[in-house]
Scaffold this active site. Sequence first.
Site, PDB file in Angstrom:
ATOM      1  N   TYR A  18      -1.312  35.083   5.193  1.00 24.97           N
ATOM      2  CA  TYR A  18      -2.265  34.073   4.722  1.00 24.97           C
ATOM      3  C   TYR A  18      -2.063  32.730   5.411  1.00 24.97           C
ATOM      4  O   TYR A  18      -0.933  32.347   5.720  1.00 24.97           O
ATOM      5  CB  TYR A  18      -2.161  33.913   3.203  1.00 24.97           C
ATOM      6  CG  TYR A  18      -2.343  35.239   2.495  1.00 24.97           C
ATOM      7  CD1 TYR A  18      -3.570  35.898   2.537  1.00 24.97           C
ATOM      8  CD2 TYR A  18      -1.279  35.855   1.830  1.00 24.97           C
ATOM      9  CE1 TYR A  18      -3.736  37.133   1.918  1.00 24.97           C
ATOM     10  CE2 TYR A  18      -1.431  37.078   1.203  1.00 24.97           C
ATOM     11  CZ  TYR A  18      -2.662  37.711   1.248  1.00 24.97           C
ATOM     12  OH  TYR A  18      -2.829  38.931   0.644  1.00 24.97           O
TER      13      TYR A  18
ATOM     14  N   THR B 209       2.688  30.822 -13.957  1.00 23.38           N
ATOM     15  CA  THR B 209       2.865  30.505 -15.376  1.00 23.38           C
ATOM     16  C   THR B 209       1.948  29.358 -15.795  1.00 23.38           C
ATOM     17  O   THR B 209       2.099  28.805 -16.875  1.00 23.38           O
ATOM     18  CB  THR B 209       4.332  30.139 -15.678  1.00 23.38           C
ATOM     19  OG1 THR B 209       4.700  29.016 -14.872  1.00 23.38           O
ATOM     20  CG2 THR B 209       5.252  31.304 -15.381  1.00 23.38           C
TER      21      THR B 209
END
Length: 310
Positions: free
Chosen positions: A159, A225
């Site tokens: 990426y 998270t």
Amino acid sequence: MDSCLRGLCTFIIIYVNLPPGGGSLWAEWWNYEGISGPAYWGRMNTDWYLCSKGKNQSPIDIDPRLLLFDPNLKHIDIDGDVVSGTLVNNGYDLTLEINDTDAETTPVNLTLGPLSYNYRLKQIKLHFGSENYIGSEHTIQGKAFPGEIHLVAYNSDVYANISRAQTSPKGIAIIAAFLQVNHNYRNPPVLWLLLGQRTKLLKGLHIKQLLPNIDTYITYEGSFTQPGCHETVTWIVINKPLKVHKDQMETLRNLRQGDMDHPQAFMADNFRPIMPLHTRTIRTNINFLKGCTMAKDMHYEVNTNFKFEN
Ligand SMILES: *[C@@H]1O[C@H](CO)[C@@H](O)[C@H](O)[C@H]1NC(C)=O
Ligand SMILES: *[C@@H]1O[C@H](CO)[C@@H](O)[C@H](O)[C@H]1NC(C)=O
Ligand SMILES: *[C@@H]1O[C@H](CO)[C@@H](O)[C@H](O)[C@H]1NC(C)=O
């Protein structure tokens, strides 16, 4: 030392405040409690549906009894050491945004361990609690540590940048270490490296001084998270806490969301509650059969946590 610490507090509180995305996106203003808290993240924005629907979410509770020893898990290789970046109070956590195109430094790469690609270090994030018994995101047998540091890296083999990688398969690797409060300045003042700078722009930060020993770890496939909770993260949780002096912990606990003129709530307790493991396996390179007693060490580390109450 005291006045120095006060200076630090002032320095730290200065930082910014607005919701990521420029401040106008109040619909995206999530939080760690109440009606914009973790239980509602998945409903606040359609792009964040995984926060409530995902089956591979983080953080998780690490139960030493359920760990699977994997003899193929190699040591983790950290290539490079020195980084530059910008320390930001984004209202959610304290983040060091590493400039991975800085001409004067070479990108720091994570490889091996459970990783099949080269991951480039991009962010360092701090989560912490208002008391010593809460603050970390992951827990060990239900017990939390006072804080947790995340070294966030993206798959630079596949990426172009972290924004692309964070929503893509095998996009992200995060090394997590628990923080443990300690009363002794003879120990390496690890967090000092992050907090002890007078300017927002940090240069010449040594990553390897920040990390405790990373030889033994647990690993599992999970998510971010924070929203949108993308399930693209290989987590590596080190079985060795990073010692933080209680004064440094105080500095963190005085940190507020908002800027100096408009201080808002304290940032502390910026951790997401534990998510279900479902069918996932937690692997480790700790060989219990060889007489290693890491499970006990884990208990030990958790237990010592409670000796440091003020
Ligand atoms: C990290 O990987 C990049 C290629 O992605 C490379 O250019 C760089 O030199 C590596 N860093 C170190 C310290 O080897
Ligand atoms: C990163 O460093 C380069 C030069 O070393 C600089 O041109 C660029 O503005 C920096 N990027 C950020 C986001 O600070
Ligand atoms: C990230 O890379 C993608 C291509 O993979 C590109 O379209 C996008 O503009 C890049 N984003 C940033 C913030 O550089």
